[in-house]
Design a protein around this motif. Sequence first.
Motif, PDB file in Angstrom:
ATOM      1  N   LYS A 100      -1.837  -1.378   8.290  1.00 35.91           N
ATOM      2  CA  LYS A 100      -1.985  -0.148   7.512  1.00 35.91           C
ATOM      3  C   LYS A 100      -2.856   0.879   8.230  1.00 35.91           C
ATOM      4  O   LYS A 100      -2.491   2.055   8.329  1.00 35.91           O
ATOM      5  CB  LYS A 100      -2.600  -0.485   6.153  1.00 35.91           C
ATOM      6  CG  LYS A 100      -2.839   0.710   5.261  1.00 35.91           C
ATOM      7  CD  LYS A 100      -3.439   0.260   3.939  1.00 35.91           C
ATOM      8  CE  LYS A 100      -3.751   1.433   3.041  1.00 35.91           C
ATOM      9  NZ  LYS A 100      -4.367   0.991   1.775  1.00 35.91           N
ATOM     10  N   TYR A 101      -3.999   0.445   8.739  1.00 36.54           N
ATOM     11  CA  TYR A 101      -4.966   1.383   9.309  1.00 36.54           C
ATOM     12  C   TYR A 101      -4.834   1.581  10.816  1.00 36.54           C
ATOM     13  O   TYR A 101      -5.378   2.526  11.364  1.00 36.54           O
ATOM     14  CB  TYR A 101      -6.391   0.944   8.983  1.00 36.54           C
ATOM     15  CG  TYR A 101      -6.699   1.025   7.511  1.00 36.54           C
ATOM     16  CD1 TYR A 101      -6.825   2.260   6.875  1.00 36.54           C
ATOM     17  CD2 TYR A 101      -6.833  -0.118   6.740  1.00 36.54           C
ATOM     18  CE1 TYR A 101      -7.096   2.351   5.522  1.00 36.54           C
ATOM     19  CE2 TYR A 101      -7.104  -0.045   5.376  1.00 36.54           C
ATOM     20  CZ  TYR A 101      -7.233   1.191   4.786  1.00 36.54           C
ATOM     21  OH  TYR A 101      -7.493   1.274   3.438  1.00 36.54           O
ATOM     22  N   LYS A 110      -2.502  -7.393   7.075  1.00 37.96           N
ATOM     23  CA  LYS A 110      -1.836  -6.301   6.350  1.00 37.96           C
ATOM     24  C   LYS A 110      -2.629  -5.002   6.505  1.00 37.96           C
ATOM     25  O   LYS A 110      -2.059  -3.933   6.732  1.00 37.96           O
ATOM     26  CB  LYS A 110      -1.707  -6.672   4.868  1.00 37.96           C
ATOM     27  CG  LYS A 110      -1.030  -5.628   4.028  1.00 37.96           C
ATOM     28  CD  LYS A 110      -0.963  -6.073   2.572  1.00 37.96           C
ATOM     29  CE  LYS A 110      -0.390  -4.970   1.718  1.00 37.96           C
ATOM     30  NZ  LYS A 110      -0.444  -5.305   0.289  1.00 37.96           N
ATOM     31  N   ASN A 111      -3.948  -5.093   6.410  1.00 39.06           N
ATOM     32  CA  ASN A 111      -4.794  -3.904   6.567  1.00 39.06           C
ATOM     33  C   ASN A 111      -4.826  -3.421   8.014  1.00 39.06           C
ATOM     34  O   ASN A 111      -4.938  -2.222   8.261  1.00 39.06           O
ATOM     35  CB  ASN A 111      -6.200  -4.170   6.043  1.00 39.06           C
ATOM     36  CG  ASN A 111      -6.225  -4.249   4.531  1.00 39.06           C
ATOM     37  OD1 ASN A 111      -5.413  -3.620   3.859  1.00 39.06           O
ATOM     38  ND2 ASN A 111      -7.116  -5.036   3.987  1.00 39.06           N
ATOM     39  N   ASN A 151      -1.705   1.633  12.548  1.00 39.08           N
ATOM     40  CA  ASN A 151      -0.280   1.794  12.777  1.00 39.08           C
ATOM     41  C   ASN A 151      -0.084   2.691  13.994  1.00 39.08           C
ATOM     42  O   ASN A 151      -0.381   3.881  13.942  1.00 39.08           O
ATOM     43  CB  ASN A 151       0.373   2.397  11.531  1.00 39.08           C
ATOM     44  CG  ASN A 151       1.856   2.593  11.701  1.00 39.08           C
ATOM     45  OD1 ASN A 151       2.395   2.517  12.799  1.00 39.08           O
ATOM     46  ND2 ASN A 151       2.526   2.862  10.597  1.00 39.08           N
TER      47      ASN A 151
END
Length: 114
Positions: free
Chosen positions: A93-94, A89-90, A96
């Motif tokens: 997020k970071y 998930k991170n 993308n």
Amino acid sequence: NYSKNIYDEIVKSDAVICGEGTIKFIPILMQKPTIIIHQFDNESEMIKDIIKKNIILSLGKLNNKNKFKIIYKIKNYLLNKNEINKNIKNMKKYFNLDSMSIKQNLLIRAINLL
């Protein structure tokens, strides 16, 4: 064994254990569980940031004194779906690809040439 095409090996892998060089970005961008073994005692600011943002598992510097501890950490991580899902998930997020800057996109293109 040395691979002639590390990119293909990473594509086929469920998880990746690698050093702290540019190779770490390939599994991160593919959103695969990524485990980093450090070559140096002092981690770079970039590595510290990636660890702090909960994107990878850091094993620290590998030596004979801590090899059983490292094996234990790897097994625990790979069996912990919640931790892996949080890391992925991170990663999304970071890292993308749609919202990255030109500089970051150039880095990604360079990595894809490996």
